[in-house]
Design an enzyme around this catalytic site. Structure first.
Site, PDB file in Angstrom:
ATOM      1  N   CYS A 119       0.814  -1.230   0.000  1.00 48.92           N
ATOM      2  CA  CYS A 119       0.000   0.000   0.000  1.00 48.92           C
ATOM      3  C   CYS A 119       0.843   1.274   0.000  1.00 48.92           C
ATOM      4  O   CYS A 119       0.316   2.363  -0.229  1.00 48.92           O
ATOM      5  CB  CYS A 119      -0.966  -0.003   1.179  1.00 48.92           C
ATOM      6  SG  CYS A 119      -2.007  -1.464   1.199  1.00 48.92           S
ATOM      7  N   HIS A 252      -3.232   7.081   2.236  1.00 49.38           N
ATOM      8  CA  HIS A 252      -3.677   5.773   1.763  1.00 49.38           C
ATOM      9  C   HIS A 252      -5.082   5.523   2.313  1.00 49.38           C
ATOM     10  O   HIS A 252      -5.346   5.771   3.487  1.00 49.38           O
ATOM     11  CB  HIS A 252      -2.701   4.698   2.240  1.00 49.38           C
ATOM     12  CG  HIS A 252      -3.204   3.312   2.015  1.00 49.38           C
ATOM     13  ND1 HIS A 252      -3.734   2.902   0.811  1.00 49.38           N
ATOM     14  CD2 HIS A 252      -3.283   2.240   2.856  1.00 49.38           C
ATOM     15  CE1 HIS A 252      -4.117   1.645   0.925  1.00 49.38           C
ATOM     16  NE2 HIS A 252      -3.851   1.214   2.146  1.00 49.38           N
ATOM     17  N   ASN A 282     -10.225  -0.212   0.043  1.00 51.90           N
ATOM     18  CA  ASN A 282      -8.769  -0.133   0.059  1.00 51.90           C
ATOM     19  C   ASN A 282      -8.242  -0.741  -1.251  1.00 51.90           C
ATOM     20  O   ASN A 282      -8.343  -1.948  -1.458  1.00 51.90           O
ATOM     21  CB  ASN A 282      -8.253  -0.906   1.273  1.00 51.90           C
ATOM     22  CG  ASN A 282      -6.746  -0.888   1.400  1.00 51.90           C
ATOM     23  OD1 ASN A 282      -6.037  -0.532   0.464  1.00 51.90           O
ATOM     24  ND2 ASN A 282      -6.252  -1.295   2.558  1.00 51.90           N
TER      25      ASN A 282
HETATM   26  O1  UT7 Z   1      -3.804  -1.383   3.473  1.00 53.99           O
HETATM   27  C1  UT7 Z   1      -2.884  -1.651   4.483  1.00 53.99           C
HETATM   28  C2  UT7 Z   1      -3.297  -1.054   5.699  1.00 53.99           C
HETATM   29  N1  UT7 Z   1      -4.411  -1.792   6.278  1.00 53.99           N
HETATM   30  C3  UT7 Z   1      -5.079  -1.204   7.233  1.00 53.99           C
HETATM   31  O2  UT7 Z   1      -4.801  -0.067   7.526  1.00 53.99           O
HETATM   32  C4  UT7 Z   1      -6.115  -1.973   8.018  1.00 53.99           C
HETATM   33  C5  UT7 Z   1      -5.976  -1.615   9.478  1.00 53.99           C
HETATM   34  N2  UT7 Z   1      -6.936  -2.248  10.340  1.00 53.99           N
HETATM   35  C6  UT7 Z   1      -8.233  -1.905  10.328  1.00 53.99           C
HETATM   36  O3  UT7 Z   1      -8.667  -1.098   9.527  1.00 53.99           O
HETATM   37  C7  UT7 Z   1      -9.141  -2.496  11.376  1.00 53.99           C
HETATM   38  O4  UT7 Z   1      -8.363  -3.153  12.360  1.00 53.99           O
HETATM   39  C8  UT7 Z   1     -10.196  -3.475  10.796  1.00 53.99           C
HETATM   40  C9  UT7 Z   1     -11.222  -2.718  10.002  1.00 53.99           C
HETATM   41  C10 UT7 Z   1      -9.523  -4.507   9.921  1.00 53.99           C
HETATM   42  C11 UT7 Z   1     -10.918  -4.196  11.930  1.00 53.99           C
HETATM   43  O5  UT7 Z   1     -11.520  -3.256  12.815  1.00 53.99           O
HETATM   44  P1  UT7 Z   1     -11.367  -3.415  14.394  1.00 53.99           P
HETATM   45  O6  UT7 Z   1     -12.134  -2.320  15.011  1.00 53.99           O
HETATM   46  O7  UT7 Z   1      -9.890  -3.512  14.679  1.00 53.99           O
HETATM   47  O8  UT7 Z   1     -12.118  -4.766  14.658  1.00 53.99           O
HETATM   48  P2  UT7 Z   1     -11.570  -6.091  15.337  1.00 53.99           P
HETATM   49  O9  UT7 Z   1     -10.580  -6.768  14.459  1.00 53.99           O
HETATM   50  O10 UT7 Z   1     -11.159  -5.753  16.732  1.00 53.99           O
HETATM   51  O11 UT7 Z   1     -12.884  -6.976  15.400  1.00 53.99           O
HETATM   52  C12 UT7 Z   1     -13.967  -6.608  16.252  1.00 53.99           C
HETATM   53  C13 UT7 Z   1     -15.058  -7.636  16.125  1.00 53.99           C
HETATM   54  C14 UT7 Z   1     -14.571  -9.062  16.283  1.00 53.99           C
HETATM   55  O12 UT7 Z   1     -15.550  -9.780  16.989  1.00 53.99           O
HETATM   56  P3  UT7 Z   1     -15.351 -10.091  18.565  1.00 53.99           P
HETATM   57  O13 UT7 Z   1     -14.083 -10.864  18.669  1.00 53.99           O
HETATM   58  O14 UT7 Z   1     -15.283  -8.741  19.231  1.00 53.99           O
HETATM   59  O15 UT7 Z   1     -16.587 -10.879  18.904  1.00 53.99           O
HETATM   60  C15 UT7 Z   1     -14.516  -9.576  14.862  1.00 53.99           C
HETATM   61  O16 UT7 Z   1     -14.690 -10.967  14.784  1.00 53.99           O
HETATM   62  O17 UT7 Z   1     -15.641  -7.546  14.816  1.00 53.99           O
HETATM   63  C16 UT7 Z   1     -15.679  -8.866  14.238  1.00 53.99           C
HETATM   64  N3  UT7 Z   1     -15.572  -8.716  12.792  1.00 53.99           N
HETATM   65  C17 UT7 Z   1     -16.630  -8.559  11.975  1.00 53.99           C
HETATM   66  N4  UT7 Z   1     -17.950  -8.510  12.225  1.00 53.99           N
HETATM   67  C18 UT7 Z   1     -18.757  -8.318  11.177  1.00 53.99           C
HETATM   68  C19 UT7 Z   1     -14.433  -8.683  12.049  1.00 53.99           C
HETATM   69  N5  UT7 Z   1     -14.753  -8.506  10.742  1.00 53.99           N
HETATM   70  C20 UT7 Z   1     -16.094  -8.414  10.689  1.00 53.99           C
HETATM   71  C21 UT7 Z   1     -17.009  -8.223   9.627  1.00 53.99           C
HETATM   72  N6  UT7 Z   1     -18.321  -8.169   9.916  1.00 53.99           N
HETATM   73  N7  UT7 Z   1     -16.607  -8.064   8.350  1.00 53.99           N
END
Ligand code: UT7
Length: 325
Positions: A119, A252, A282
């Protein structure tokens, strides 16, 4: 004597198939993968993304964007003497997407190669093109970010498959006696390979390892917000500028929350941040030039504006480019 390089034209291309969160949620539900429009919007700001048709490649998308950039710059393809494509989803293992794209544009002879910095690829590619122009190795460059990330998504993994899209953006960068690119700041730290990777390769006529994207989203998020601020500040310091000199921040486009946090750290109001993640998702190396072209064509960015471009991604890689448009 030429001392600078300057962007003289921008272009972009999105494949026609637009997939909203509702479309994707329905497709995923059919295979037992649960997500929702609300989760995707709340956590990322993404509302839609574009997916390329199966027979459309990275060089196809890049060529469309490049033609637009050439037209905007008023430069003929035959006058280009350098092509750099930033991509992690090239058409083939080799040759580079840049060589394939060169042929598609009816060009031959000029240097053409790919840059693989995920990225951060576009800020890496722009910095290389700027350096080559400043040393006299090139005078008119096409710098392109193009990706078909839909090819490397695991549609059974809801934590990643809702985040990415396909597209391309391009700029023409020309030698100039006025700036231009003011400064850049690039970094990498390979100890973070595992938090964002596609851990597969081709070997012996098959795929060795897993050719689908893996990401520890929280780890990437935490690293991203810190390094983006550092890179922007370093680029400003190198150019003798401050945050107040930035007219537009073009980060980005991965997650609106990362962009909001970076803007806050740089004391920039959100009105100065170019945001396309809601409509593009993204698109990795394509996201910055896509956002740039969108803001130029939409009349937001004007000639003379000072732009801060910054990327972060797999590697881990990160960097920023400060420029007068
Ligand atoms: O391009 C390179 C750079 N990439 C990035 O910058 C990505 C950086 N990371 C992010 O943008 C975020 O960390 C994400 C969008 C990927 C995830 O957001 P988050 O607020 O960090 O969520 P999380 O990983 O802590 O997940 C929270 C909850 C989890 O459930 P539990 O364990 O709390 O029960 C996940 O299982 O959300 C759940 N979850 C979803 N639920 C519905 C994860 N993906 C999904 C989904 N739909 N698609």
């Amino acid at each position: 004597m030429t001392t600078y390089s300057r962007i003289t034209g921008t272009g972009s291309y999105l494949p026609p198939r637009r997939v909203t969160n509702a479309d994707l949620t329905a497709e995923l539900a059919a295979k037992g993968v649960e997500t929702s429009d609300q989760w995707i919007v709340d956590r990322t700001g993404i509302r839609a993304r574009h997916f390329a048709a199966p027979d459309v490649t990275c060089s196809d998308l890049g060529a469309y964007a490049a033609r637009q950039a050439l037209e905007a710059a008023g430069v003929a393809a035959r006058d280009i003497d350098l092509i750099i494509v930033a991509t992690s989803t090239p058409d083939m293992v080799f040759p580079s997407a840049a060589c394939i794209l060169q042929n598609k544009l009816g060009m031959a002879g000029c240097a053409a190669f790919d840059v693989q910095a995920v990225c951060s690829g576009f800020v890496y590619a722009l910095t290389i093109a700027d350096s080559m122009i400043k040393t006299g190795a090139a005078s008119k460059a096409l710098v392109i970010g193009s990706e078909v990330f839909s090819r490397i998504l695991d549609f059974n993994d809801r934590t990643t498959c809702v985040l990415f899209g396909d597209g391309a953006g391009a700029v023409v960068l020309e030698a100039s006696d006025t700036p231009g690119i003011l400064s850049s700041d690039l970094h990498a730290d390979g100890k973070h390979v595992g938090i964002l990777c596609v851990p597969g390769t081709v070997s012996g006529g098959g795929v060795l390892g897993d050719p689908l994207l893996k990401m520890d989203g929280q780890a990437v998020f935490k690293l991203a917000v810190g390094v983006l601020e550092d890179a922007a500040r370093a680029a400003l310091a190198k150019a003798g500028k401050t945050e107040a000199d930035i007219d537009w921040l073009i980060p980005h486009q991965a997650n609106i929350r990362i962009m909001q946090s970076t803007a806050k750290k740089l004391k920039l109001p959100l009105e100065k941040v170019v945001v396309t993640v809601d409509q593009h998702g993204n698109t990795s190396a394509a996201s910055i030039p896509l956002a740039l072209d969108w803001a130029v064509r939409g009349g937001k960015i004007k000639k003379g504006d000072t732009l801060m471009l910054e990327g972060v991604g797999g590697g881990f890689t990160w960097g920023a480019v400060l420029l007068d448009f």
